[in-house]
Structure formats: C-alpha cells, structure tokens
Design a protein around this motif. Sequence first.
Motif, PDB file in Angstrom:
ATOM      1  N   ALA A 212      -7.826   0.307   0.697  1.00 10.90           N
ATOM      2  CA  ALA A 212      -7.224  -0.939   1.471  1.00 10.90           C
ATOM      3  C   ALA A 212      -7.769  -0.932   2.752  1.00 10.90           C
ATOM      4  O   ALA A 212      -7.924  -2.162   3.443  1.00 10.90           O
TER       5      ALA A 212
ATOM      6  N   ASP B 188      -5.561   5.186  -2.818  1.00 11.99           N
ATOM      7  CA  ASP B 188      -4.993   3.955  -2.389  1.00 11.99           C
ATOM      8  C   ASP B 188      -5.427   3.433  -0.760  1.00 11.99           C
ATOM      9  O   ASP B 188      -6.014   2.128  -0.668  1.00 11.99           O
TER      10      ASP B 188
ATOM     11  N   SER C  21      -4.336  -2.505  -4.267  1.00 13.94           N
ATOM     12  CA  SER C  21      -4.501  -2.117  -2.825  1.00 13.94           C
ATOM     13  C   SER C  21      -5.458  -2.847  -1.992  1.00 13.94           C
ATOM     14  O   SER C  21      -5.137  -3.427  -1.103  1.00 13.94           O
TER      15      SER C  21
ATOM     16  N   THR D 129       0.758  -1.146   0.017  1.00 13.64           N
ATOM     17  CA  THR D 129      -0.290   0.028  -0.085  1.00 13.64           C
ATOM     18  C   THR D 129       0.943   1.376  -0.101  1.00 13.64           C
ATOM     19  O   THR D 129       0.730   2.121  -0.802  1.00 13.64           O
TER      20      THR D 129
END
Length: 296
Positions: free
Chosen positions: A84, A80, A177, A42
């Motif tokens: 995640a 991102d 991600s 990530t």
Amino acid sequence: MFNRRKNEALALDDYGTRLWRTNQLNKSDSIYASSLVANIATILFVLIDFICLYTVWNTVQTESSVMIALIAVGCAVCLDVPLAIAGNALKSHHQKLKDKTSTMIVMTLAITTFLLTFIFAFWFRVETKDLTFDISSGSTLTNTLADTTTTETKDSNAVVVAALFNAIVPLCTSIASFVISYFAANPLDVKIARLDKAIITLDSNLTEIEQVCQEAEGIQKYKHYLLAREEDMYQQFCESSEAQGIVRKQAVRFVIMEMLGTPDDITVLTESGKEVNKKAEPLFANDSRSVEVLNA
C-alpha cells in the motif's frame, strides 16, 4: 445545492463559505478514488490475512495465544501495508512529487518485505495443510476397496487445492492493496487543496488585521478627542478660578471703600478697580453673573 453554512467573513476563524466550496471541489470523483476507502480496504485485507495466518499458527504453536496473535498480526501487516505504501510512493513519483531514487528505495524495500513474508507464508500454509484441513470420507465409504481408494484420492486433492487457495489469498489481498492504494492516491490534488485552504486562512487573517487596524485608528482618534476635551476643561477651570479670584478682590475693594472715610482714597480704589475690570473682561465673557458683580 445551497450552502447552509454560516458565513462569518470577519469571524476569528476561517471563511466558512470558501472552505466549504474548496472541500466540495476537491471531493473524489468516485468512491474508489477516496483515500478513506483505500485505508479501510487495507485494514480489511490485513484482517483477512491475520485470520488466515492465525489459524495456521494455532495448529503448530499452542503455548501462548497472545504470541500467536502478535505473530499473525505482524505477518499480515508485512503482507499488505508495504505494498500500500509502495502504491502511494509510485503515484507520487508519477505526479512529479517524489524523485526516482527515493521511489525506488521505497518500492524495493516494500517488495522485498512482501516477498519474504509471502514465500514463507505460502510454504508454511502448504506444509500444514494436513493439520488444518480434514475432510471426512465416512459418508462416502463403500464395501469395495477400489471405491475407498478413489474417495481418499479425491479428498487428498481437495485438501491440496484448499491449501493452495488459502496460501494464495495473501498474494491476492496484497496486490489488491497495492492497486487500490495506487488508484486512490492523489497527493498532487491533496497538496493543492491544502495550499488553497492555507490561502483562505491567510486571507481571513489579513481581513482580521485590517479590521483591527481600522478599529485602532478609531481608538486613536477618540483618545485624541478625549485628551483635547480634558485640556479644554482644564483651561476653562483655570480661567474660571482666576475670574472668581478677581471677583473676590473687587468685593474686598467694596468693603474697604465702605470703611474709608476720605473721598480721595475711595477715588483711588475706584480707578484701580476699573483697571482690573478692563483687564479681566475676556475672562468673564461666559460668566454673566460675574460681569454684573464687576459692573456694580
């Protein structure tokens, strides 16, 4: 594999052997299922998006490099990190650790943040393609106008493709991600491992408490022994002092008898001394020297 860790069952810290075995049993089955690898991936995706966005922002705004860097970092994080987090939340919901309502809230906010950022980043990337991509056609120029036109068309198409591909990169990194975070996340196993370690710690603390209680019982017994010993010594001292007093009284009687001149008075003192000796015999049971003095 041999366990080379030091075993200290009665140490003040946790059981080393049990903790080592627990950590070994809770290791990830593959490198892709490791939460550490997911976090590193990530961060790497955020860095990639940051570089892409920083290049674009640098072409349209040159007032402050710090401001450009902060804007690029903020956009990269929004692309991102929310997905995640959404991957972790979805995995927790599938493992029955998170209810549907809270999962939907997290997913909705994460997807909304990503879509807003990606749409404007994509639009911004396409609109600035001519500023960031420049393909020189000087080496392919010919003397004919038709060849020049064909070369310029190919260069224009290459710029469009490069701009579109560069604009799609944040989408790819964000999806990656999400996938890596969902695959690597295993909150149920993490929670079970934490409970196992907590149980090991409690067992260690209980062992310490039991050991301390046993030592405390030994200390109490030793304290009673010392108190009894001191009491006996005190009694012996009192009896010895009383015996010494009687010995001195008898010695005084001998001196008085030597000073008296009449047999009747001596007889009275002798009878009185015998009565005193008879009463004091238990006190002189362990004092042979005093007994000799009394029997003299």
